[in-house]
Design a protein around this motif. Structure first.
Motif, short mmCIF file in Angstrom:
data_model
loop_
_atom_site.label_atom_id
_atom_site.label_comp_id
_atom_site.label_asym_id
_atom_site.label_seq_id
_atom_site.Cartn_x
_atom_site.Cartn_y
_atom_site.Cartn_z
N HIS A 47 0.83 -1.21 0.00
CA HIS A 47 0.00 0.00 0.00
C HIS A 47 0.86 1.26 0.00
CE1 HIS A 47 -4.18 -1.42 0.59
NE2 HIS A 47 -3.56 -2.52 1.02
N PHE A 48 1.89 1.25 0.82
CA PHE A 48 2.81 2.39 0.93
C PHE A 48 3.44 2.70 -0.43
CE2 PHE A 48 7.22 3.79 1.63
CZ PHE A 48 7.00 4.96 2.33
N VAL A 49 3.92 1.68 -1.13
CA VAL A 49 4.57 1.87 -2.43
C VAL A 49 3.56 2.31 -3.50
CG1 VAL A 49 5.79 0.67 -4.30
CG2 VAL A 49 6.50 0.34 -1.92
N MET A 50 2.37 1.69 -3.51
CA MET A 50 1.35 2.06 -4.50
C MET A 50 0.99 3.54 -4.39
SD MET A 50 -1.46 -1.00 -5.01
CE MET A 50 -2.32 -0.60 -3.53
N TYR A 51 0.70 3.99 -3.20
CA TYR A 51 0.25 5.37 -3.03
C TYR A 51 1.41 6.36 -3.11
CZ TYR A 51 -4.57 4.23 -2.25
OH TYR A 51 -5.86 3.82 -2.45
N GLY A 52 2.57 5.99 -2.61
CA GLY A 52 3.73 6.86 -2.75
C GLY A 52 4.11 7.05 -4.21
N THR A 54 2.08 6.66 -6.84
CA THR A 54 1.01 7.41 -7.50
C THR A 54 1.14 8.90 -7.23
OG1 THR A 54 -0.48 5.52 -7.46
CG2 THR A 54 -1.49 7.69 -7.69
N CYS A 55 1.36 9.27 -5.98
CA CYS A 55 1.49 10.70 -5.65
C CYS A 55 2.72 11.31 -6.32
CB CYS A 55 1.55 10.89 -4.14
SG CYS A 55 -0.04 10.56 -3.37
N THR A 56 3.80 10.56 -6.38
CA THR A 56 5.00 11.05 -7.06
C THR A 56 4.73 11.26 -8.55
OG1 THR A 56 6.40 9.90 -5.45
CG2 THR A 56 7.44 10.56 -7.51
N ILE A 57 4.02 10.34 -9.16
CA ILE A 57 3.68 10.48 -10.58
C ILE A 57 2.75 11.66 -10.81
CG2 ILE A 57 2.43 9.36 -12.48
CD1 ILE A 57 3.73 6.72 -11.55
N ILE A 58 1.77 11.85 -9.95
CA ILE A 58 0.88 13.01 -10.08
C ILE A 58 1.71 14.30 -10.03
CG2 ILE A 58 -0.94 14.36 -8.97
CD1 ILE A 58 -2.14 11.66 -8.01
N TRP A 59 2.61 14.38 -9.08
CA TRP A 59 3.45 15.57 -8.92
C TRP A 59 4.34 15.75 -10.15
CZ3 TRP A 59 3.41 17.97 -3.90
CH2 TRP A 59 4.16 19.15 -3.83
N TRP A 60 4.97 14.67 -10.62
CA TRP A 60 5.85 14.74 -11.78
C TRP A 60 5.08 15.22 -13.02
CZ3 TRP A 60 5.85 12.08 -16.45
CH2 TRP A 60 6.95 12.32 -17.26
N GLU A 61 3.89 14.67 -13.25
CA GLU A 61 3.11 15.10 -14.41
C GLU A 61 2.69 16.57 -14.28
OE1 GLU A 61 1.17 11.36 -16.66
OE2 GLU A 61 0.07 12.00 -14.87
N TYR A 62 2.40 17.01 -13.09
CA TYR A 62 2.08 18.42 -12.89
C TYR A 62 3.29 19.29 -13.25
CZ TYR A 62 0.48 22.76 -10.81
OH TYR A 62 0.11 24.07 -10.62
N ALA A 89 -6.45 14.14 -2.06
CA ALA A 89 -7.39 13.33 -2.85
C ALA A 89 -7.02 11.84 -2.83
CB ALA A 89 -7.48 13.85 -4.28
N PRO A 90 -5.73 11.47 -2.99
CA PRO A 90 -5.41 10.03 -2.88
C PRO A 90 -5.69 9.45 -1.49
CG PRO A 90 -3.68 11.16 -4.07
CD PRO A 90 -4.59 12.23 -3.51
N ILE A 91 -5.50 10.25 -0.45
CA ILE A 91 -5.80 9.76 0.90
C ILE A 91 -7.31 9.55 1.05
CG2 ILE A 91 -5.77 10.34 3.36
CD1 ILE A 91 -3.07 11.74 2.86
N LEU A 92 -8.10 10.50 0.57
CA LEU A 92 -9.56 10.35 0.63
C LEU A 92 -10.02 9.17 -0.23
CD1 LEU A 92 -10.66 14.09 0.49
CD2 LEU A 92 -10.59 12.57 2.49
N GLY A 121 2.43 6.79 2.45
CA GLY A 121 2.95 6.78 1.08
C GLY A 121 2.66 8.08 0.36
N CYS A 122 1.46 8.62 0.54
CA CYS A 122 1.11 9.91 -0.08
C CYS A 122 2.00 11.02 0.44
CB CYS A 122 -0.35 10.25 0.19
SG CYS A 122 -1.51 9.22 -0.71
N THR A 123 2.28 11.00 1.72
CA THR A 123 3.14 12.02 2.31
C THR A 123 4.56 11.91 1.76
OG1 THR A 123 1.78 12.01 4.30
CG2 THR A 123 4.00 12.95 4.50
N LEU A 124 5.07 10.69 1.64
CA LEU A 124 6.39 10.52 1.04
C LEU A 124 6.39 10.99 -0.41
CD1 LEU A 124 9.31 9.48 1.24
CD2 LEU A 124 8.46 7.31 0.37
#
Length: 140
Positions: A47-52, A54-62, A89-92, A121-124
């Motif tokens: 779970h930690f890796v999946m969400y971390g 995903t959040c990194t990819i969202i940030w990178w694409e932004y 949003a990913p946490i929710l 993961g989202c925080t990381l």
């Protein structure tokens, strides 16, 4: 409709990660692997890796879609959007998935520790995104 197509074109990897998370957490049943039984908290690490990731990819694409903006302008103008879409949003979404697992599936169970691992993961991912933003400012 044009906004949706524009969003899909700008954030394809993020949307793919989000769709993958929904599939893996709701419909996919992981196989039993006895050789991995000795790995402590394997499910939480997943779970930690999946969400971390995903959040990194969202940030990178932004950052990629706003490459003409300086890092200062990104943080000044886009920090609320990044906080909302790349962290909160990913946490929710994770909380919604845990509720769906608990009440709408027969073979899955929602867990508070999964939600905690997802939030961590989202925080990381957000921290990595901030590092990418500052590093980008130094490269220019």
């Amino acid at each position: 409709m044009n906004n949706i197509i524009h969003f899909i074109r700008r954030y394809p990897l993020s949307l793919l990660c989000i769709a993958s998370i929904w599939y893996l957490c709701i419909w996919f049943l992981p196989p039993e692997l006895p050789e991995l039984d000795n790995v402590a908290f394997l499910d939480k690490w997943t779970h930690f890796v999946m969400y971390g990731g995903t959040c990194t990819i969202i940030w990178w694409e932004y950052l990629y879609n706003h490459e003409r903006m300086s890092w200062f302008n990104i943080l000044q103008q886009g920090w609320k959007r990044l906080l909302l879409f790349a962290w909160l949003a990913p946490i929710l979404m994770s909380g919604c998935i845990e509720i769906v697992q608990e009440y709408c599936t027969e073979n899955r169970a929602g867990e508070w520790l999964d939600l905690a691992a997802n939030a961590t993961g989202c925080t990381l991912g957000a921290i990595i995104g901030l590092i990418m933003t500052f590093h980008r400012g130094k490269v220019r």
